[in-house]
Design an enzyme around this catalytic site. Structure first.
Site, PDB file in Angstrom:
ATOM      1  N   GLY A  13       0.818  -1.218   0.000  1.00 48.44           N
ATOM      2  CA  GLY A  13       0.000   0.000   0.000  1.00 48.44           C
ATOM      3  C   GLY A  13       0.847   1.261   0.000  1.00 48.44           C
ATOM      4  O   GLY A  13       2.082   1.214   0.106  1.00 48.44           O
ATOM      5  N   LYS A  17      -0.757   5.645  -5.415  1.00 48.02           N
ATOM      6  CA  LYS A  17      -1.861   5.376  -6.353  1.00 48.02           C
ATOM      7  C   LYS A  17      -2.714   6.616  -6.615  1.00 48.02           C
ATOM      8  O   LYS A  17      -3.052   6.922  -7.752  1.00 48.02           O
ATOM      9  CB  LYS A  17      -2.750   4.242  -5.792  1.00 48.02           C
ATOM     10  N   GLY A  41      -5.965   5.605   2.069  1.00 44.45           N
ATOM     11  CA  GLY A  41      -5.705   7.044   2.146  1.00 44.45           C
ATOM     12  C   GLY A  41      -4.906   7.413   0.919  1.00 44.45           C
ATOM     13  O   GLY A  41      -3.745   7.038   0.803  1.00 44.45           O
ATOM     14  N   HIS A  42      -5.552   8.052  -0.035  1.00 44.69           N
ATOM     15  CA  HIS A  42      -4.909   8.357  -1.318  1.00 44.69           C
ATOM     16  C   HIS A  42      -4.668   9.860  -1.419  1.00 44.69           C
ATOM     17  O   HIS A  42      -5.610  10.656  -1.414  1.00 44.69           O
ATOM     18  CB  HIS A  42      -5.778   7.852  -2.482  1.00 44.69           C
ATOM     19  N   THR A 130      -6.535  -0.608  10.468  1.00 43.29           N
ATOM     20  CA  THR A 130      -6.807   0.832  10.527  1.00 43.29           C
ATOM     21  C   THR A 130      -8.022   1.125  11.409  1.00 43.29           C
ATOM     22  O   THR A 130      -8.368   2.278  11.629  1.00 43.29           O
ATOM     23  CB  THR A 130      -7.086   1.388   9.111  1.00 43.29           C
ATOM     24  N   GLN A 231      -5.001  -0.286  -1.158  1.00 43.02           N
ATOM     25  CA  GLN A 231      -4.032  -1.185  -0.508  1.00 43.02           C
ATOM     26  C   GLN A 231      -3.005  -1.637  -1.558  1.00 43.02           C
ATOM     27  O   GLN A 231      -2.746  -0.907  -2.501  1.00 43.02           O
ATOM     28  CB  GLN A 231      -4.733  -2.380   0.166  1.00 43.02           C
ATOM     29  N   LYS A 338       8.706   8.048  -5.990  1.00 47.33           N
ATOM     30  CA  LYS A 338       9.543   8.470  -4.865  1.00 47.33           C
ATOM     31  C   LYS A 338      11.045   8.139  -4.930  1.00 47.33           C
ATOM     32  O   LYS A 338      11.670   8.037  -3.870  1.00 47.33           O
ATOM     33  CB  LYS A 338       8.948   7.951  -3.540  1.00 47.33           C
TER      34      LYS A 338
HETATM   35  P1  GDP Z   1      -1.590   5.744  -1.991  1.00 51.15           P
HETATM   36  O1  GDP Z   1      -2.303   5.184  -0.830  1.00 51.15           O
HETATM   37  O2  GDP Z   1      -0.976   4.693  -2.858  1.00 51.15           O
HETATM   38  O3  GDP Z   1      -2.424   6.704  -2.804  1.00 51.15           O
HETATM   39  O4  GDP Z   1      -0.362   6.587  -1.418  1.00 51.15           O
HETATM   40  P2  GDP Z   1      -0.402   7.609  -0.161  1.00 51.15           P
HETATM   41  O5  GDP Z   1      -1.069   8.854  -0.585  1.00 51.15           O
HETATM   42  O6  GDP Z   1      -0.924   6.924   1.043  1.00 51.15           O
HETATM   43  O7  GDP Z   1       1.140   7.804   0.094  1.00 51.15           O
HETATM   44  C1  GDP Z   1       1.995   8.265  -0.891  1.00 51.15           C
HETATM   45  C2  GDP Z   1       2.691   9.534  -0.357  1.00 51.15           C
HETATM   46  O8  GDP Z   1       3.789   9.846  -1.181  1.00 51.15           O
HETATM   47  C3  GDP Z   1       1.794  10.747  -0.390  1.00 51.15           C
HETATM   48  O9  GDP Z   1       2.145  11.601   0.667  1.00 51.15           O
HETATM   49  C4  GDP Z   1       2.135  11.396  -1.734  1.00 51.15           C
HETATM   50  O10 GDP Z   1       1.901  12.786  -1.749  1.00 51.15           O
HETATM   51  C5  GDP Z   1       3.603  11.090  -1.831  1.00 51.15           C
HETATM   52  N1  GDP Z   1       4.145  10.906  -3.183  1.00 51.15           N
HETATM   53  C6  GDP Z   1       3.590  10.265  -4.248  1.00 51.15           C
HETATM   54  N2  GDP Z   1       4.472  10.194  -5.269  1.00 51.15           N
HETATM   55  C7  GDP Z   1       5.586  10.807  -4.857  1.00 51.15           C
HETATM   56  C8  GDP Z   1       6.877  11.041  -5.445  1.00 51.15           C
HETATM   57  O11 GDP Z   1       7.155  10.644  -6.566  1.00 51.15           O
HETATM   58  N3  GDP Z   1       7.803  11.694  -4.695  1.00 51.15           N
HETATM   59  C9  GDP Z   1       7.532  12.122  -3.427  1.00 51.15           C
HETATM   60  N4  GDP Z   1       8.482  12.754  -2.760  1.00 51.15           N
HETATM   61  N5  GDP Z   1       6.346  11.920  -2.831  1.00 51.15           N
HETATM   62  C10 GDP Z   1       5.388  11.260  -3.537  1.00 51.15           C
HETATM   63  P1  IMO Z   2      -3.842   2.567   0.652  1.00 48.40           P
HETATM   64  O1  IMO Z   2      -4.990   2.387  -0.301  1.00 48.40           O
HETATM   65  C1  IMO Z   2      -1.260   0.789   3.672  1.00 48.40           C
HETATM   66  C2  IMO Z   2      -3.021  -2.252   6.298  1.00 48.40           C
HETATM   67  C3  IMO Z   2      -3.212  -1.879   7.759  1.00 48.40           C
HETATM   68  C4  IMO Z   2      -3.097  -3.238   8.408  1.00 48.40           C
HETATM   69  C5  IMO Z   2      -3.764  -4.162   7.388  1.00 48.40           C
HETATM   70  C6  IMO Z   2      -5.222  -4.479   7.679  1.00 48.40           C
HETATM   71  O2  IMO Z   2      -3.745   3.934   1.206  1.00 48.40           O
HETATM   72  O3  IMO Z   2      -2.566   2.059   0.054  1.00 48.40           O
HETATM   73  P2  IMO Z   2      -7.495  -3.110   7.600  1.00 48.40           P
HETATM   74  O4  IMO Z   2      -7.886  -1.775   8.174  1.00 48.40           O
HETATM   75  O5  IMO Z   2      -7.640  -3.184   6.121  1.00 48.40           O
HETATM   76  O6  IMO Z   2      -8.165  -4.246   8.292  1.00 48.40           O
HETATM   77  O7  IMO Z   2      -5.928  -3.264   7.934  1.00 48.40           O
HETATM   78  O8  IMO Z   2      -3.663  -3.498   6.145  1.00 48.40           O
HETATM   79  N1  IMO Z   2      -3.640  -1.299   5.342  1.00 48.40           N
HETATM   80  C7  IMO Z   2      -2.950  -0.433   4.591  1.00 48.40           C
HETATM   81  N2  IMO Z   2      -1.628  -0.146   4.559  1.00 48.40           N
HETATM   82  N3  IMO Z   2      -2.085   1.414   2.826  1.00 48.40           N
HETATM   83  C8  IMO Z   2      -3.408   1.125   2.826  1.00 48.40           C
HETATM   84  O9  IMO Z   2      -4.263   1.642   1.907  1.00 48.40           O
HETATM   85  C9  IMO Z   2      -3.892   0.196   3.763  1.00 48.40           C
HETATM   86  N4  IMO Z   2      -5.129  -0.299   4.054  1.00 48.40           N
HETATM   87  C10 IMO Z   2      -4.944  -1.216   5.011  1.00 48.40           C
HETATM   88  O10 IMO Z   2      -2.213  -0.987   8.188  1.00 48.40           O
HETATM   89  O11 IMO Z   2      -1.754  -3.610   8.519  1.00 48.40           O
HETATM   90 MG    MG Z   3      -2.323   5.394   1.279  1.00 48.19          MG
END
Ligand code: GDP
Ligand code: IMO
Ligand code: MG
Length: 430
Positions: A13, A17, A41-42, A130, A231, A338
């Site tokens: 995760g 995304k 959390g996107h 979560t 995830q 990243k």
């Molecule tokens: P998701 O759950 O896959 O949508 O990812 P999250 O939003 O939870 O976590 C990704 C984090 O990395 C967020 O804070 C984004 O703003 C940040 N991010 C995404 N792509 C990049 C990148 O290429 N470089 C940096 N420095 N940050 C990034």
């Molecule tokens: P995104 O979409 C990272 C992890 C939790 C826990 C396990 C089970 O932002 O990538 P749950 O609440 O689904 O029963 O938790 O999965 N987990 C994630 N880790 N990114 C996520 O979503 C996640 N959604 C669940 O931390 O270990």
């Molecule tokens: Mg996330």
């Protein structure tokens, strides 16, 4: 007849995304979530705005594009309501372009109670959920006792709700869980239930549809559809590091059941990986770093959960896991995010295989959680320069290009794009 393209995470995760879906949205007519729920959390960033989405698809900021919450998703109405309000504060009115499947299941306040009760009962074997009620709500779905979005339009909704709530409270009692002491935020269960019930009014203002017909009609009409994963593949209910997983099918197969499209309707499968690796919550993580490098990745990468705020565990990229994810998903294109976090690194490492009981393997073992795994690490020189000024893929530093080439070679998939900052504008397509 067009096909559904898929974009999903290949690790545990948080691969980026949300950002990439937002960037790809101009190429599509419809963006659809197919699984998961508010555990996701996107994060999206553009024009100095940072926004985190949980249930709503990441195409929502493009007003002319349709967003769909598919039948495979779980909706927690109170969280959904907060999300809608947060969008309205940014002048985005989601009722215009967000459609919701009537078959999507609801997360009740007591599902969240049970999530907490189940985690408490696990003692030291906690998953690190979560606590959004994901496991218990999917359990009710599979047990055929769940309540779906379409049910909120029916006259007997309250009855169904009370019956399920009663059953949940009985289970919590059996687990000796202290229901009176339970809080969601700072609210008691009763207070939260009131908020939750009010939030149903928000849900009712949206277009609640049979999304399987809607999506298939879009495909028939030649519309371009992008499925957005939540995830990551290593958290998949079947193939992840069970039981340290989420409760849904996070892989391409989940698109078919979570949207109602046939396997033959799947087009490109874009898989995202960070240039390193993170995991939040418990469970195996062979390349985890417990040293200063790990802490640097966490600090520079702002590796704190977008949903729970918890620090994410950090480590080197894990090629056996990535190859496994590419295989399970049929990934046709890779996206790497990243690498900029490692701009200052002298050396970057890649796990090429695992050593388990003195034997080298590149397969994820069944005993993933039990055995001691030593990662075989290959070293690469760092690029030692900022990627912030890079404007095309070919202009990337040669050391980074070598590292990316190794990822391609070992995953067997071509990289289509590299992201070098959180901002929408910084994605270098090949
Ligand atoms: P998701 O759950 O896959 O949508 O990812 P999250 O939003 O939870 O976590 C990704 C984090 O990395 C967020 O804070 C984004 O703003 C940040 N991010 C995404 N792509 C990049 C990148 O290429 N470089 C940096 N420095 N940050 C990034
Ligand atoms: P995104 O979409 C990272 C992890 C939790 C826990 C396990 C089970 O932002 O990538 P749950 O609440 O689904 O029963 O938790 O999965 N987990 C994630 N880790 N990114 C996520 O979503 C996640 N959604 C669940 O931390 O270990
Ligand atoms: Mg996330």
């Amino acid at each position: 007849m067009s096909k559904v393209d898929v974009l999903l995470g290949l690790q545990w995760g948080d691969e980026g995304k949300g950002k990439i879906v937002d960037v790809l949205t101009p190429n599509y007519d419809v963006i659809a979530r197919f699984q998961g729920g508010p555990n996701a959390g996107h994060t999206l960033e553009f024009n100095g705005i940072k926004h985190v989405l949980h249930i709503i698809p990441s195409g929502i900021f493009h007003k002319e594009k349709i967003n769909v919450i598919g039948n495979g998703v779980l909706i927690e109405p109170a969280i959904f309501n907060d999300e809608v309000e947060a969008l309205r504060k940014k002048d985005v009115e989601p009722t215009h372009n967000l459609f919701i499947s009537k078959k999507a299941h609801l997360i009740l306040p007591t599902h969240r109670l049970l999530d907490a009760a189940n985690e408490q009962a696990k003692g030291n074997a906690k998953i690190g959920s979560t606590l959004k009620g994901i496991g218990p709500a999917y359990t009710d779905k599979i047990a055929r006792t769940g309540i779906r979005v379409g049910d909120i339009l029916e006259f007997d909704f309250r009855e169904k709700y009370q019956l399920l709530k009663f059953q949940h409270l009985q289970i919590a009692k059996m687990q000796n869980f202290d229901v009176d002491a339970f809080r969601i935020g700072d609210m008691t269960l009763d207070e939260y239930e009131e908020k939750w019930m009010k939030s149903l009014d928000t849900l009712r203002t949206f277009q609640l549809i049979n999304s399987e017909y809607f999506i298939n009609n879009c495909l028939r009409d030649g519309k371009r559809v992008l499925a957005e994963g939540a995830q990551g593949s290593m958290l998949d209910i079947d193939f992840g590091s069970y039981p340290f997983v989420t409760s849904s099918s996070t892989i391409t197969a989940g698109v078919c059941s979570g949207l109602g499209v046939a396997p033959s309707a799947i087009g490109r499968v874009m898989g995202i990986t960070k240039a390193y690796c993170t995991r939040v919550g418990a469970g195996p993580f062979p390349t985890e770093l417990f040293d200063a490098t790990g802490r640097t990745l966490c600090e520079l990468g702002h590796e704190f959960g977008a949903t729970t705020g918890r620090a994410r565990r950090c480590g080197w990229i894990d090629m056996p896991a990535l190859r496994y994810a590419c295989m399970l998903n049929g990934v046709t294109d890779l996206i790497v995010t990243k690498p900029d976090i490692m701009d200052g690194f002298d050396e970057i490492k890649m796990c090429t295989s695992y050593v388990i009981n003195d034997k080298d393997t590149d397969e994820i073992p069944f005993e993933f959680n039990e055995v001691e795994i030593r990662p075989n690490l290959l070293s690469f020189p760092g690029w030692k320069q900022s990627l912030s000024s890079a404007r095309s893929y070919d202009e990337l530093p040669v050391q980074l290009l070598q590292y990316l080439e190794a990822i391609e070679k070992r995953s067997g998939v071509r990289i289509m794009a590299v992201s070098v900052s959180p901002d929408r504008k910084d994605v270098l397509f090949r």
